[in-house]
Motif scaffolding. Structure first.
Motif, PDB file in Angstrom:
ATOM      1  N   LYS A 130      -0.929   4.385  -9.042  1.00 25.52           N
ATOM      2  CA  LYS A 130      -1.908   3.535  -8.313  1.00 25.52           C
ATOM      3  C   LYS A 130      -2.062   2.079  -9.003  1.00 25.52           C
TER       4      LYS A 130
ATOM      5  N   TYR B 174      -2.926  -1.940  -4.084  1.00 25.01           N
ATOM      6  CA  TYR B 174      -3.860  -2.306  -3.010  1.00 25.01           C
ATOM      7  C   TYR B 174      -4.575  -3.515  -3.704  1.00 25.01           C
TER       8      TYR B 174
ATOM      9  N   THR C  51      -8.532  -4.062  -2.570  1.00 22.37           N
ATOM     10  CA  THR C  51      -9.407  -3.278  -1.858  1.00 22.37           C
ATOM     11  C   THR C  51     -10.820  -4.082  -1.852  1.00 22.37           C
TER      12      THR C  51
ATOM     13  N   GLU D 144      -4.928  -0.529  -8.100  1.00 21.96           N
ATOM     14  CA  GLU D 144      -5.779  -1.006  -7.108  1.00 21.96           C
ATOM     15  C   GLU D 144      -6.656  -2.203  -7.982  1.00 21.96           C
TER      16      GLU D 144
ATOM     17  N   SER E 238       0.836  -1.143   0.020  1.00 23.74           N
ATOM     18  CA  SER E 238       0.010  -0.188   0.115  1.00 23.74           C
ATOM     19  C   SER E 238       0.917   1.278   0.025  1.00 23.74           C
TER      20      SER E 238
END
Length: 703
Positions: A202, A114, A116, A204, A109
Motif C-alpha cells: 500500500k 491513495y 487520503t 498512502e 486506489s
C-alpha cells in the motif's frame, strides 16, 4: 509571396491552437490504454503547460490591454476578444482535468495508491502525521497577518498558500473578520508518505496543505479559524531586457529574475468553496477579476510528476523501460573522428543514445590533436558531462568557445551558473547577439591532421541535454564535410565577433536567410507541380505560426504540391480548405516521447532534398533567433530521415488530424492494422534499414 491578401478566417489563432494541443495532452491522461502512472504523468504535464501558457502568453495579452493596444492579429482577434475565448476554453479544460484527476485517483486506489484526507486517517496514522507536522512542518511555517499595520505580503508566483479567515476570542463574531496567509513550504515535499507495515504494498499519502489546515489553530493562538482555503497566484514571468543598455548581460538577467517575483498578477487559482471574505481580499489585492479559477481538488497537479517517479515496485503501471542503443557506426570503432573521416552518421534520440554526442565532445576535449572546440548551449541538464569536458579542454590549453543562451526561458538561472563555471575554467563564453536568442544546436571541432586542419561538425534538432534526450525525439548529424565545416566556422565568427553574414554554401541561418531559403524551396516545388513534375513537401516540427510561411504553403498547395505537415503543437495553418489548402494535411502525434525533431523533405522533381533544423516555423524562430537549417547530403542518411517521416505519417494510433474548423480528430486504423509510430521506431532497423522495413510490410512504400 502572394499578391492578394488572405482573409483572417483562413488562419487559426496561435493561442487557441495551443489550447487544443494541451487538450491532446489531457486526452493521453484519459486514455485507458495508457499505463496508469503514465496517465498520472500526463495529468501533471497539463498543469505545468498551463502554468507557462498563463505566465507568458496570457500575460502578454494583459500587457497589450493595459497599453491600450487595439489592433487585430492576422487571425482576426482583438486582445480583448481573444482573452475571453482563452478564458472560456481553459476553464473547460481545467474542469475536465480535475474530472480526469478523480477518475485516475479511483483507478490508483485499486492499485493500493491513495491520497487520503486527514479526517479519514486512523487514530494511529493521525498520531504519526501530527508528530510530522510538529517536528518538520511547523518550524518552517510563517503566518502573515494582513491589517492596517501590516500590508499584504509578497505572494510568490506559482507558490501554494493558505488563506485564513479568523475571529478573535471575546469579540463579536459579526465584526469584520481577521485575515492572514500562510505559504505552504516549497522546500518540503508536498506529499507525505504514510508509515506502512513491513511488506505492505500500500502507498498512502497526505498532502501538506491538508496537514496545515488541520493544525492551523497552532499558528493563531487566541483566534478562531473560520475558514482555511488554498490559493495560488500566477504572475507575468516574461523577461523584459534592455540588452543594448546593459553593460553586463549576465547581471541584467539576474536583476530581471529578481523582478519576475513582482510580475503583474495574471491568474488566481482558489480552492472550491473559498470563504467569500478571503476571495474578496485576494481579488482586491491582486486586482484580478476575470481570470479566477475555482479548483475542485488539489491546486497545481504538477506535483504528480515527482510523486509517480518515486513510487517503486509498480512496473506494471508504467511503459516498459527503454534503453537507448549506442549507434552501431560508433560502436564498431572507438575513434569517432576516424569514423567521420569516411562517412556521415545520423543518430535518432531517444532510440539511440545521447552518449554518442557526449563521447564526441569528450574525445575532442582530450585528443591532443584537437585545437579548438566551439559549441552552442541553450538548455543543458543538471549534471552535464559536456560542461565538464569543455572545462577540461580549456584547462588543457585548447581554444574553447561556448555560446551560452542566458535568455532560455525558465532556464536562465541554470545557464548563468554554467556560464560562470565555464568562464572560470578558461572557456571563452559568449552570450550571443544583441536582441537575438541563439537557439541553433551546433558543435565545431577543429583538429590537426597531417599538414592540414579538418573540421568535424555536429548539428542537432534538440538541445545538448542528456536528460531530455531520453524523453524527446530528436535527430543529430555528425559530419566532416568540408563545406559544412566552413559554414560552421563562419557562423561562429558571426556570433562571437564583428563578421558580417557571409555566403553560406550549405547552412541557412536565421534571421539572415533561413526564411528566404525556405521560401525558395517552397516556390521551387510549386514550379515543379505546375510543370507536371513530382512535387511534395513533408515537414515535421513543433509549431507553425508564421503568417508569411503559411501563405507560401497555401500557394504551393494551390499549385498542386502535396504538403504533409507533422506538427506536435501550435498550427495556425487551416488545412483542407477548398481552393486554398485542399492539398495540405496536418497531423499531431502526442505519445510517450515528446516529438521534437525538425525534418523537412522536398521532392524536387524527382531529386529529393532533406534538411534538419533547429527552427520551428514561428515568427520568433525565423526573425528573432539564431537558427540553423542544414541539408543532409549523404544519400543513405536521407533515406533514414525520409523513413522517419513516413513512419510518422503512417501512425493511426496516436496521430490526430487537424480539421478545417481548427479541431483535431483521432485518426482511426480503419481497415489497416494498428501502427504506433513511436513504438515502431523502437525497432532501430525500421528506419535504419528502410528496404527491409518495406519488405516486411511495416510501413508503406514511398508514394
Amino acid at each position: 509571396m502572394t499578391t492578394t491578401k488572405t482573409p483572417a478566417s483562413n488562419y487559426i489563432n496561435r493561442d487557441l491552437s495551443w489550447i487544443e494541443f494541451n487538450w491532446r495532452v489531457l486526452q493521453e491522461a484519459q486514455d485507458s490504454t495508457t499505463p496508469l502512472l503514465e496517465r498520472v504523468k500526463f495529468l501533471a504535464i497539463v498543469s505545468s503547460n498551463l502554468d507557462e501558457f498563463m505566465s507568458v502568453r496570457v500575460a502578454g495579452i494583459y500587457d497589450q490591454l493595459k497599453a491600450g493596444y487595439q489592433k487585430k492579429d492576422f487571425t482576426g482577434y482583438l486582445p480583448s476578444g481573444l482573452l475571453k475565448r482563452i478564458m472560456k476554453r481553459t476553464g473547460r479544460m481545467v474542469a475536465e482535468q480535475y474530472k480526469t484527476y478523480r477518475d485516475i485517483m479511483r483507478q490508483l486506489s485499486k492499485e493500493g495508491i491513495y491520497i487520503t484526507d486527514y479526517a479519514d486517517l486512523t487514530a494511529t496514522q493521525k498520531k504519526a502525521m501530527d508528530q510530522y507536522f510538529h517536528d518538520i512542518i511547523f518550524p518552517v511555517l510563517t503566518p502573515m497577518a494582513v491589517d492596517q499595520s501590516r500590508p499584504f505580503p509578497l505572494v510568490h508566483t506559482q507558490a501554494l498558500y493558505m488563506a485564513v479567515v479568523l475571529t478573535k476570542d471575546g469579540e463579536d463574531p459579526e465584526e469584520e473578520p481577521y485575515f492572514a496567509i500562510v505559504q505552504v513550504p516549497s522546500n518540503l515535499s508536498r506529499y507525505i508518505a504514510m508509515p506502512t507495515r513491513n511488506n505492505s504494498k500500500k502507498h498512502e499519502f497526505v498532502l501538506m496543505e491538508d496537514l496545515i489546515e488541520e493544525h492551523i489553530h497552532t499558528l493563531f493562538t487566541g483566534y478562531n479559524p473560520v475558514a482555511v482555503n488554498a490559493f495560488r497566484l500566477t504572475r507575468n514571468a516574461d523577461l523584459t531586457l534592455n540588452e543594448e543598455g546593459a553593460e553586463d548581460l549576465l547581471e541584467e538577467i539576474e536583476k530581471e529574475l529578481r523582478r519576475r517575483r513582482w510580475g503583474a498578477p495574471v491568474r488566481l487559482e482558489v480552492e472550491k468553496g473559498m470563504h467569500p471574505y478571503a476571495l474578496e481580499m485576494l481579488r482586491e489585492e491582486f486586482e484580478i477579476e476575470d481570470n479566477v479559477f475555482e479548483i475542485d481538488g488539489p491546486i497545481d497537479l504538477s506535483f504528480f510528476m515527482k510523486l509517480q517517479s518515486q513510487l517503486e515496485g509498480l512496473a506494471h503501471l508504467r511503459y516498459p523501460a527503454v534503453e537507448p542503443v549506442y549507434p552501431k557506426e560508433f560502436d564498431d570503432n572507438d575513434d569517432i573522428f576516424e569514423v567521420l573521416r569516411h562517412r556521415d552518421v545520423l543518430v535518432y534520440h531517444p532510440y539511440e543514445s545521447f552518449e554518442a554526442v557526449e563521447d564526441f565532445i569528450v574525445q575532442a576535449a582530450y585528443d591532443p590533436k584537437v585545437l579548438a572546440i566551439k559549441m552552442t548551449l541553450y538548455r543543458i541538464s543538471g549534471q552535464s558531462v559536456l560542461v565538464q569536458a569543455l572545462a577540461n579542454a580549456a584547462e588543457s590549453g585548447k581554444q574553447v568557445t561556448v555560446v551560452v543562451e542566458l535568455k532560455a526561458r525558465f532556464d536562465e538561472e541554470r545557464n548563468i551558473a554554467w556560464a560562470r563555471k565555464l568562464e572560470k575554467s578558461g572557456c571563452h563564453v559568449v552570450y550571443g547577439l544583441v536582441g537575438l536568442k541563439t537557439h541553433a544546436k551546433i558543435t565545431l571541432v577543429v583538429r590537426q591532421e597531417n599538414e592540414s586542419l579538418r573540421r568535424y561538425v555536429h548539428v542537432g534538432t534538440g538541445n545538448y541535454n542528456g536528460s531530455t534526450a531520453r524523453l524527446y525525439t530528436d535527430v543529430g548529424l555528425f559530419t566532416s564535410n568540408p563545406l559544412v565545416g566552413e559554414d560552421a566556422s563562419g557562423l561562429f565568427n558571426e556570433i562571437t565577433g564583428y563578421s558580417t553574414p557571409t555566403h553560406m554554401q550549405t547552412l541557412s541561418v536565421a534571421p539572415t536567410n533561413l526564411r528566404h531559403r525556405l521560401e525558395e524551396l517552397f516556390r521551387r516545388e510549386a514550379e515543379h507541380a505546375r510543370a507536371g513534375k513530382p512535387a511534395r513537401i513533408i515537414a515535421k516540427m513543433n509549431s507553425l505560426s508564421h503568417q508569411e510561411t503559411i501563405d507560401e504553403l497555401y500557394v504551393a498547395s494551390q499549385a498542386g504540391v502535396k504538403v504533409d505537415l507533422i506538427i506536435r503543437g501550435v498550427c495556425c495553418l487551416r488545412p483542407g480548405v477548398a481552393g486554398l489548402s485542399e492539398n495540405i494535411t496536418v497531423r499531431s502525434i502526442v505519445d510517450r516521447f515528446l516529438e521534437h525533431s525538425r525534418i523537412i523533405y522536398f521532392e524536387n522533381g524527382g531529386q529529393p532534398e532533406v534538411y534538419i533544423s533547429s527552427a520551428d516555423w514561428m515568427s520568433r524562430n525565423l526573425t528573432r533567433r539564431v537558427e540553423l537549417l542544414c541539408p543532409v547530403l549523404d544519400m543513405p542518411l536521407q533515406r533514414m530521415l525520409i523513413r522517419i517521416l513516413q513512419i510518422s505519417l503512417y501512425d493511426n494510433v496516436k496521430a490526430r488530424v487537424l480539421q478545417p474548423n481548427g479541431m483535431y480528430i483521432q485518426r482511426e486504423p480503419e481497415d489497416q492494422p494498428a501502427f504506433r509510430s513511436q513504438f515502431k521506431s523502437m525497432n532501430i532497423g525500421l528506419w535504419k534499414r528502410p528496404d527491409h522495413a518495406e519488405a516486411e510490410g511495416l510501413v508503406p512504400r514511398p508514394s
